[in-house]
Design an enzyme around this catalytic site. Structure first.
Site, PDB file in Angstrom:
ATOM      1  N   HIS A 303      39.696  18.060  41.820  1.00  0.00           N
ATOM      2  CA  HIS A 303      39.897  17.597  40.447  1.00  0.00           C
ATOM      3  C   HIS A 303      38.769  16.702  39.970  1.00  0.00           C
ATOM      4  O   HIS A 303      38.386  16.741  38.808  1.00  0.00           O
ATOM      5  CB  HIS A 303      41.233  16.857  40.347  1.00  0.00           C
ATOM      6  CG  HIS A 303      42.390  17.788  40.261  1.00  0.00           C
ATOM      7  ND1 HIS A 303      43.683  17.376  40.169  1.00  0.00           N
ATOM      8  CD2 HIS A 303      42.435  19.137  40.256  1.00  0.00           C
ATOM      9  CE1 HIS A 303      44.482  18.420  40.110  1.00  0.00           C
ATOM     10  NE2 HIS A 303      43.747  19.495  40.161  1.00  0.00           N
ATOM     11  N   ARG A 410      43.211  30.587  36.197  1.00  0.00           N
ATOM     12  CA  ARG A 410      43.494  30.868  37.612  1.00  0.00           C
ATOM     13  C   ARG A 410      44.502  29.851  38.141  1.00  0.00           C
ATOM     14  O   ARG A 410      44.129  28.759  38.549  1.00  0.00           O
ATOM     15  CB  ARG A 410      42.218  30.774  38.444  1.00  0.00           C
ATOM     16  CG  ARG A 410      41.142  31.779  38.108  1.00  0.00           C
ATOM     17  CD  ARG A 410      39.990  31.599  39.096  1.00  0.00           C
ATOM     18  NE  ARG A 410      38.936  32.557  38.895  1.00  0.00           N
ATOM     19  CZ  ARG A 410      37.844  32.347  38.157  1.00  0.00           C
ATOM     20  NH1 ARG A 410      37.690  31.174  37.552  1.00  0.00           N
ATOM     21  NH2 ARG A 410      36.921  33.269  38.036  1.00  0.00           N
ATOM     22  N   ARG A 446      47.044  33.785  34.518  1.00  0.00           N
ATOM     23  CA  ARG A 446      47.236  34.712  35.639  1.00  0.00           C
ATOM     24  C   ARG A 446      48.191  34.074  36.642  1.00  0.00           C
ATOM     25  O   ARG A 446      47.963  32.964  37.105  1.00  0.00           O
ATOM     26  CB  ARG A 446      45.903  35.032  36.321  1.00  0.00           C
ATOM     27  CG  ARG A 446      46.059  36.062  37.442  1.00  0.00           C
ATOM     28  CD  ARG A 446      44.732  36.476  38.029  1.00  0.00           C
ATOM     29  NE  ARG A 446      44.135  35.424  38.849  1.00  0.00           N
ATOM     30  CZ  ARG A 446      42.934  35.520  39.420  1.00  0.00           C
ATOM     31  NH1 ARG A 446      42.195  36.599  39.219  1.00  0.00           N
ATOM     32  NH2 ARG A 446      42.461  34.531  40.150  1.00  0.00           N
ATOM     33  N   GLU A 545      42.079  45.795  38.767  1.00  0.00           N
ATOM     34  CA  GLU A 545      41.161  45.555  39.872  1.00  0.00           C
ATOM     35  C   GLU A 545      41.374  46.515  41.032  1.00  0.00           C
ATOM     36  O   GLU A 545      40.495  46.691  41.869  1.00  0.00           O
ATOM     37  CB  GLU A 545      41.287  44.100  40.354  1.00  0.00           C
ATOM     38  CG  GLU A 545      42.698  43.666  40.646  1.00  0.00           C
ATOM     39  CD  GLU A 545      42.827  42.150  40.794  1.00  0.00           C
ATOM     40  OE1 GLU A 545      41.814  41.478  41.057  1.00  0.00           O
ATOM     41  OE2 GLU A 545      43.957  41.643  40.646  1.00  0.00           O
ATOM     42  N   ASN A 568      34.945  41.650  40.034  1.00  0.00           N
ATOM     43  CA  ASN A 568      34.597  41.332  41.429  1.00  0.00           C
ATOM     44  C   ASN A 568      35.390  42.215  42.391  1.00  0.00           C
ATOM     45  O   ASN A 568      34.827  42.888  43.266  1.00  0.00           O
ATOM     46  CB  ASN A 568      34.891  39.855  41.733  1.00  0.00           C
ATOM     47  CG  ASN A 568      34.242  38.913  40.754  1.00  0.00           C
ATOM     48  OD1 ASN A 568      33.363  39.312  39.986  1.00  0.00           O
ATOM     49  ND2 ASN A 568      34.650  37.670  40.763  1.00  0.00           N
ATOM     50  N   ASP A 569      36.714  42.185  42.237  1.00  0.00           N
ATOM     51  CA  ASP A 569      37.555  42.956  43.156  1.00  0.00           C
ATOM     52  C   ASP A 569      37.472  44.457  42.891  1.00  0.00           C
ATOM     53  O   ASP A 569      37.484  45.263  43.828  1.00  0.00           O
ATOM     54  CB  ASP A 569      39.014  42.496  43.060  1.00  0.00           C
ATOM     55  CG  ASP A 569      39.289  41.294  43.957  1.00  0.00           C
ATOM     56  OD1 ASP A 569      38.442  41.002  44.821  1.00  0.00           O
ATOM     57  OD2 ASP A 569      40.336  40.644  43.797  1.00  0.00           O
ATOM     58  N   ARG A 579      33.036  41.989  50.097  1.00  0.00           N
ATOM     59  CA  ARG A 579      31.876  41.285  49.546  1.00  0.00           C
ATOM     60  C   ARG A 579      31.479  40.065  50.361  1.00  0.00           C
ATOM     61  O   ARG A 579      30.414  39.496  50.159  1.00  0.00           O
ATOM     62  CB  ARG A 579      32.116  40.910  48.087  1.00  0.00           C
ATOM     63  CG  ARG A 579      33.242  39.914  47.830  1.00  0.00           C
ATOM     64  CD  ARG A 579      33.275  39.590  46.340  1.00  0.00           C
ATOM     65  NE  ARG A 579      34.239  38.568  45.993  1.00  0.00           N
ATOM     66  CZ  ARG A 579      35.447  38.812  45.506  1.00  0.00           C
ATOM     67  NH1 ARG A 579      35.839  40.062  45.324  1.00  0.00           N
ATOM     68  NH2 ARG A 579      36.274  37.838  45.202  1.00  0.00           N
ATOM     69  N   CYS A 616      37.195  39.762  33.014  1.00  0.00           N
ATOM     70  CA  CYS A 616      37.181  38.338  33.364  1.00  0.00           C
ATOM     71  C   CYS A 616      36.436  38.045  34.673  1.00  0.00           C
ATOM     72  O   CYS A 616      36.498  36.929  35.179  1.00  0.00           O
ATOM     73  CB  CYS A 616      38.604  37.778  33.452  1.00  0.00           C
ATOM     74  SG  CYS A 616      39.636  38.556  34.710  1.00  0.00           S
TER      75      CYS A 616
END
Length: 836
Positions: A303, A410, A446, A545, A568-569, A579, A616
């Site tokens: 944080h 996220r 999400r 994804e 990415n996925d 990856r 995204c």
């Protein structure tokens, strides 16, 4: 009397956090429970955090627990179970960072490393740079306290102390109710200290006739501080901060903040050094004077780091405080872009960062005009640019940076680095905070994408061989149904206060969508029965994804409202590449024609069924790939908020029809290299800049070294849109200089390179106010030749040779050296090099 022995398995030994867990278990029983460290012979009351810490128990120490009392049998059984099953997980190893040996740190750009300035490397978590006096913060210095309150009658002091302890405990409980992640663990540790019997007993013993509460508190802090300092463990010695914090809170509670204010008050431009810094300590600091932050510990999702990014404070982590202790009270520079602390600010260093500041100011001014307007292409095609965030504290800064929405919240970060899942009210408050910052703009939340590659200890999900393909995201929801429902309830309740959308990760089949919709219907019905307000029409979407979804889009569109591509996925699943596996990482590339064709297919299909689709993943922020994303016809792209203004600026220069043609061409390519070549050619056609132009010419500049010249000219190419990565272009120029100096004599030098990092070939000119050393020669007139690697052919050597021949002529040199304006230089070079 019962007893048992064991070996301590905690990497950091028994400090405040694990001690508070032991204390909580032991205080359930009436029996006396003693903990003895067999190595040191020290014994302590196991019902006291501080007494446990005082045993100096380290990793590998043999310990003996002795239990004596009426309930010793049940205490023995439960304590054994706790020590065997839970105690080893009460703490985790600290990331030890030896920057000198850290091979993961990227090499420094030559423009900086050539300065040979003293510096210490760290890991960048918040970009930018700042200069200030290095000051240690976080720890309370009791020796600095002067003019302590006069003692009153003992009974009055006793009442003050009792009231103060109660107030601190109450205050910590209030903070704990809304604390997040690691901050919550710290507060729990502080709470256990404030409640600790031995702590309170020591306070009482130090409170005698003739002494004030303040005297007693300071004496207590120093007593337990000595216990920490004498520990064999460096980590344990650092935990003295816990005791100091609680004692100082007690002083503030009794005497007020006016008498005992924050010791972290900044009075001048400051770079703060801390072992760690809690979010509340960070927020105390005057941000107008806080120029940089250096943390020994911490990660990119803590944080404090998130707050530092939101306030644009340059921050690096992983730097041991001992490496910088000699530089306290000296001026240093924190470079959060390169990930280093400059400890010796020489004149060349000052000039280096002056140039960096100029570049940032120019870019910020230019991008500001795009920040607060909707993104659209030159031909009017709208493409929403949204932000990715991991916590509500990021939302305000994201919208300040120009986000038109939050494309990805996220939420898994809210569940990690803690001992239990957040409750409904905590989540509800977080989502409401994000809604307040959004002010009506949409936020896609999400649902938790944890498990597999994102382990959470308290869920006890077993380690897997292939976590990316395993038990994660929507796949874990049936087992942890109450946790999932709690999150849905919180999102729905917050939807009454803002424009929220729900997105489910890792969907691979219609069955999963239908199951989620059933659970969502149950939750809605529960909220109706409880008369809790929520928006009846909260859009439901899925992450696209898993490749299987690409072939059931028609069925999905019957059940959901929108899609968001997780590039990415989707890349790694489509190409069957982990990856994180270095041996196959080369195959993880989103420019693969197969991946581009997949994207085109899914966007076409989603739009054919009248639904909305965004992207995204990290691909959204890559400027080189942006024309392809525009060509796809996506409705939205989201990214980290610092990239938003730059992306909007790039979009404004693109024509969506040309981008579509580019995508068609890229999809016909057979290899990734062909796609890269097509993209490079496209970028070259975007700006028809001549090779020689006035914006790349400067006269009589006060540049004092070869490094300054190369940096300034490369930076200018970046500012004029001819180069995306000036440091990389400069490194290519230096690679040529390493082979042979490009000084030609006569006061002239022609640095040159054929580079993939130059998008528009250019001849840059710089006439210096005074000559500088250039290899074995002196140079005052610099002509820098930078040609695009994909388009140069033999043009590079032709121009270089022609320039070299021209410079042999005294009249040519004289005209350049005596030119009165940039226009004269431009006209002369175009004429002599036949570039018109």
């Amino acid at each position: 009397m019962k007893s048992f022995s064991f070996s301590c398995e905690l990497p950091n030994g028994v400090h405040a956090r694990p001690a508070s867990h032991v204390e909580a278990v032991c205080n359930q029983f009436d029996s006396n429970i003693t903990w003895q460290n067999q190595r040191t012979g020290m014994s302590g009351n196991a019902k006291s955090v501080l007494s446990l810490i005082g045993t100096d128990t380290l990793l590998g120490d043999e310990c003996l627990i002795t239990i004596d009392g009426m309930d010793e049998e049940s205490a023995l059984e439960q304590l054994k179970q706790f020590i065997n099953n839970e105690f080893p997980h009460c703490d985790e190893p600290l990331a030890v960072s030896d920057q000198e040996e850290d091979q993961s740190l990227a090499p420094l750009p030559r423009n900086f490393s050539n300065l040979k300035t003293a510096h210490i490397r760290g890991r960048s978590v918040s970009e930018g740079f700042g200069k200030g006096r290095l000051t240690a913060v976080g720890a309370v210095n009791f020796d600095a306290l002067a003019d302590l309150p006069e003692p009153r009658a003992l009974v009055e002091e006793q009442n003050l102390l009792d009231t103060g302890i109660e107030a601190v405990i109450k205050s910590l409980n209030i903070f704990l109710a809304s604390a997040q992640h690691t901050e919550g663990e710290v507060i729990k540790a502080h709470l256990s200290i404030a409640r600790d019997n031995e702590f309170q007993q020591t306070l009482q013993e130090n409170l005698v006739e003739g002494r004030s509460c303040a005297d007693a508190i300071i004496a207590t802090a120093k007593h337990f501080g000595e216990l920490m300092k004498n520990s064999s463990s460096a980590y344990m010695r650092e935990r003295e901060l816990d005791i100091r914090d609680v004692c100082y809170q007690l002083l503030q509670s009794i005497y007020g903040n006016e008498r005992f204010g924050s010791q972290n008050t900044l009075t001048e431009p400051t770079v703060c050094l801390a072992d760690d810094l809690t979010p509340s300590q960070f927020l105390e600091l005057d941000k107008s004077l806080l120029k940089g932050l250096i943390l020994s510990h911490g990660g990119s999702t803590s944080h404090t780091v998130i707050l530092a990014r939101s306030f644009a404070i340059p921050t690096i982590v992983g730097v041991e405080g001992s490496k910088l202790s000699a530089f306290l009270d000296s001026e240093v520079v924190v470079d959060g872009t390169l990930g280093l602390v400059v400890t010796e600010i020489s004149e060349p260093v000052e000039r280096y960062y002056t140039q960096e500041h100029k570049v940032r100011e120019i870019v910020a001014t230019r991008q500001a005009q795009f920040r607060d307007v909707a993104a659209q292409t030159a031909d009017g095609k709208v493409l929403e640019v949204a932000a990715n965030i991991a916590h509500s504290v990021e939302a305000k800064q994201a919208f300040s940076n120009g986000a038109e929405a939050v494309g990805l919240f996220r939420t898994e970060m809210l569940y990690m680095d803690r001992t239990s899942a957040p409750d409904e009210d905590e989540l509800y408050n977080i989502f409401c905070q994000a809604c307040e910052a959004a002010d009506g703009k949409s936020i896609i939340v999400r649902t938790i994408d944890i498990g597999g590659d994102k382990p959470v200890d308290y869920l006890n999900i077993p380690t897997e061989n292939n976590p990316f393909l395993g038990y994660r995201a929507v796949r874990i929801y049936p087992e942890f149904i109450e946790m999932f429902k709690t999150q849905l309830r919180a999102i729905l309740r917050a939807s009454a206060h803002g424009n929220l959308k729900i997105m489910i990760p890792m969907i691979s089949s219609l069955e999963e969508i239908l199951w989620v919709k059933d659970i969502l219907a149950e939750v809605r019905q529960e909220l109706r029965k409880e008369n809790r307000p929520f928006a009846e029409k909260v859009p439901l979407g899925i992450m696209l994804e898993v490749p299987s979804v690409a072939f059931i889009i028609d069925q999905c569109c019957e059940e959901i409202d929108f899609f968001s591509i997780g590039s990415n996925d989707l890349t790694q699943y489509l190409m069957a590449v982990d990856r994180d596996n270095a041996k196959v990482a080369a195959s993880y590339n989103s420019l693969n024609p197969a991946f581009l064709r997949t994207l085109d297919h899914v966007v076409r299909e989603v739009h054919r069924h009248g639904k909305w689709i965004g992207l995204c993943g990290e691909l959204g922020a890559k400027g080189s790939v942006l024309p392809l994303l525009v060509g796809l016809g996506l409705d939205e792209i989201s990214m980290s908020s610092p990239s938003i203004a730059a992306t909007k600026e790039r979009i404004a220069k693109l024509d969506s029809r040309e981008c579509r043609q580019l995508l068609n061409k890229a999809m016909q390519c057979r290899t990734i290299q062909e796609v890269e070549h097509v993209l490079a050619q496209f970028r070259m056609t975007q700006t028809e800049a001549p090779m020689v132009s006035g914006d790349c010419i400067s006269l009589d500049r006060d540049l004092r070294s070869k490094e300054e010249v190369i940096k300034t000219l490369a930076d200018n190419l970046y500012l004029t849109g001819r180069c995306r990565y000036p440091n990389k272009l400069a490194d290519d120029l230096w690679a040529r200089e390493d082979v042979f100096s490009t000084g030609l004599g006569f006061g002239f030098a022609i640095p040159h390179t054929k580079s993939e990092h130059i998008e528009q070939s250019a001849i840059s000119v710089c006439r210096l106010a005074n000559p500088i050393q250039w290899g074995d020669e002196e140079a005052q007139f610099i002509i820098m030749l930078t040609l695009n690697k994909h388009a140069a052919g033999d043009q590079h050597m032709k121009i270089f040779s022609k320039l070299a021949r021209k410079i042999m002529h005294a009249d040519f040199r004289e005209q350049l050296m005596t030119a009165q304006s940039c226009d004269q230089v431009e006209a002369l070079l175009k004429q002599e090099l036949e570039l018109n």
